[in-house]
Design a protein around this motif. Structure first.
Motif, PDB file in Angstrom:
ATOM      1  N   ASP A 142     -21.328  59.097 -12.960  1.00 26.68           N
ATOM      2  CA  ASP A 142     -22.778  59.190 -13.108  1.00 26.68           C
ATOM      3  C   ASP A 142     -23.173  59.887 -14.401  1.00 26.68           C
ATOM      4  OD1 ASP A 142     -23.824  57.889 -10.637  1.00 26.68           O
ATOM      5  OD2 ASP A 142     -22.430  59.316  -9.774  1.00 26.68           O
ATOM      6  N   HIS A 143     -22.303  60.702 -14.944  1.00 28.71           N
ATOM      7  CA  HIS A 143     -22.462  61.200 -16.309  1.00 28.71           C
ATOM      8  C   HIS A 143     -22.323  60.017 -17.273  1.00 28.71           C
ATOM      9  CE1 HIS A 143     -20.834  64.154 -19.617  1.00 28.71           C
ATOM     10  NE2 HIS A 143     -22.013  63.665 -19.922  1.00 28.71           N
ATOM     11  N   TYR A 144     -21.329  59.180 -17.011  1.00 33.76           N
ATOM     12  CA  TYR A 144     -21.124  57.961 -17.800  1.00 33.76           C
ATOM     13  C   TYR A 144     -22.353  57.050 -17.731  1.00 33.76           C
ATOM     14  CZ  TYR A 144     -18.959  53.370 -18.877  1.00 33.76           C
ATOM     15  OH  TYR A 144     -18.655  52.135 -19.387  1.00 33.76           O
ATOM     16  N   LEU A 145     -22.909  56.867 -16.526  1.00 39.08           N
ATOM     17  CA  LEU A 145     -24.118  56.057 -16.365  1.00 39.08           C
ATOM     18  C   LEU A 145     -25.269  56.650 -17.163  1.00 39.08           C
ATOM     19  CD1 LEU A 145     -25.754  53.775 -14.988  1.00 39.08           C
ATOM     20  CD2 LEU A 145     -26.117  55.345 -13.065  1.00 39.08           C
ATOM     21  N   LEU A 146     -25.403  57.971 -17.143  1.00 40.88           N
ATOM     22  CA  LEU A 146     -26.454  58.622 -17.925  1.00 40.88           C
ATOM     23  C   LEU A 146     -26.296  58.314 -19.410  1.00 40.88           C
ATOM     24  CD1 LEU A 146     -28.804  60.662 -18.295  1.00 40.88           C
ATOM     25  CD2 LEU A 146     -27.068  62.481 -18.349  1.00 40.88           C
TER      26      LEU A 146
END
Length: 329
Positions: A142-146
């Motif tokens: 979800d860091h990656y998605l951000l």
């Protein structure tokens, strides 16, 4: 509870030994398989397989290891203390980049909305996050998605105040009004959306194929025990068929494992696309678009290197083994 981190640190040997696969897992034919999984709708079917005796039906001995910390499951596989683990393609690439020898034999699902960037009232787009305080678990998908969402909006992480928190703590901080937005995955999306007026400004649905979830084995085990690997892959498809025929009971089993109500669990259905045998075969076939694992692996690897999340692009030779899904009955 953590899930889906793509920055894998080596955990202490004592912990890994305690949750390890055991000496007999790779030593003899018919060896026990220790399969790791953690909180994610695409992996809870393993719980169904265990409770309904489907591993035994296929003649394979599997010990499930449930990890509250997904990162710990990655470390356990990378250090040889699991036979196989349910993990994202992103995380597998990170582990391989660090020298772990792994082979992906099955694509469980793609995230198609259950990873979300959820923002406070008044923030309607990713562009509106500029100058805002955004929480996520550092190194997670979800860091990656951000980062993907910010890049698409013409921004970088420097344009927001990034606040690294564990996923459950990040969701709680958002609900308490301590941050302006949060990156979370189901079931923590339910928690975050409990903040009045909050909304998802970006989800994994916006980036088709970017977050594939797979079953990755120790590469040597695949070479030494192909029959046992085949039985595990067959059990997966038997399980998804059982779930289709027994939806209510299956939801109850998976919701209980996830710590949510049956009603909440049902809301995750569209956000996790479980792959059929045919979709698996297509994904394992080399190709030039988002449906193909080799295409996604190259894109993810380039992104991880460019953002300095890994030091070098991982080798892809031998990473994907399609013969097991092709042989499913």
């Amino acid at each position: 509870m953590k899930r889906r981190s793509f920055l894998t640190a080596v955990a202490g040997a004592a912990f890994l030994t305690a949750c390890g696969a055991g000496e007999d897992d790779t030593g003899t034919a018919g060896a026990k398989i220790t399969l790791g999984f953690s909180a994610w709708p695409g992996w809870f079917p393993w719980q169904v397989a265990q409770e309904k005796g489907l591993f035994a039906k296929n003649g394979v001995t599997v010990e499930l290891k449930y990890f509250d910390s997904y990162t710990d499951s990655l470390n356990a596989l990378a250090t040889g203390n699991l036979t196989c683990n349910s993990q994202t393609l992103n995380d597998t690439l990170s582990s391989v980049s660090g020298g772990s020898k792994q082979t992906i034999v099955l694509l469980n699902d793609n995230s198609t909305g259950n990873d979300q960037i959820i923002a406070a009232p008044g923030i309607r787009t990713v562009a509106d996050l500029k100058g805002k305080k955004v929480a996520a678990e550092q190194g997670t998908v979800d860091h990656y998605l951000l980062l993907l969402a910010l890049e698409k909006a013409g921004l970088t992480e420097k344009d927001v105040t990034f606040t690294p928190l564990l996923t459950d703590a990040a969701a709680a901080a958002f609900v308490a009004g301590q941050v302006d937005a949060v990156g979370v995955f189901a079931p923590f999306t339910t928690t975050a959306l409990g903040r009045s007026g909050s909304t998802a400004v970006s989800t994994s649905k916006d980036f088709p194929g970017a977050i594939p979830d797979a079953l990755s084995f120790q590469a040597q085990f695949v070479k030494d025990h192909p029959d046992e690997v085949q039985k595990v892959v067959q059990t997966w498809f038997d399980t998804t068929a059982w779930i289709k025929d027994n939806a209510a009971e299956a939801v109850s089993i998976m919701a209980k494992k996830g710590g949510v109500s049956d009603a909440d669990y049902k809301t995750y259905d569209a956000g996790t696309t479980i792959f059929t045998k045919e979709q698996n075969i297509e994904a394992f076939t080399p190709g030039g678009d988002a449906k193909h694992l080799d295409y996604q692996a190259n894109k993810i690897a380039e992104f991880l290197v460019s953002t300095k999340l890994v030091d070098a692009k991982p080798p892809l030779d031998g990473l994907f083994e399609p013969k097991f899904v092709k042989a499913v009955r």
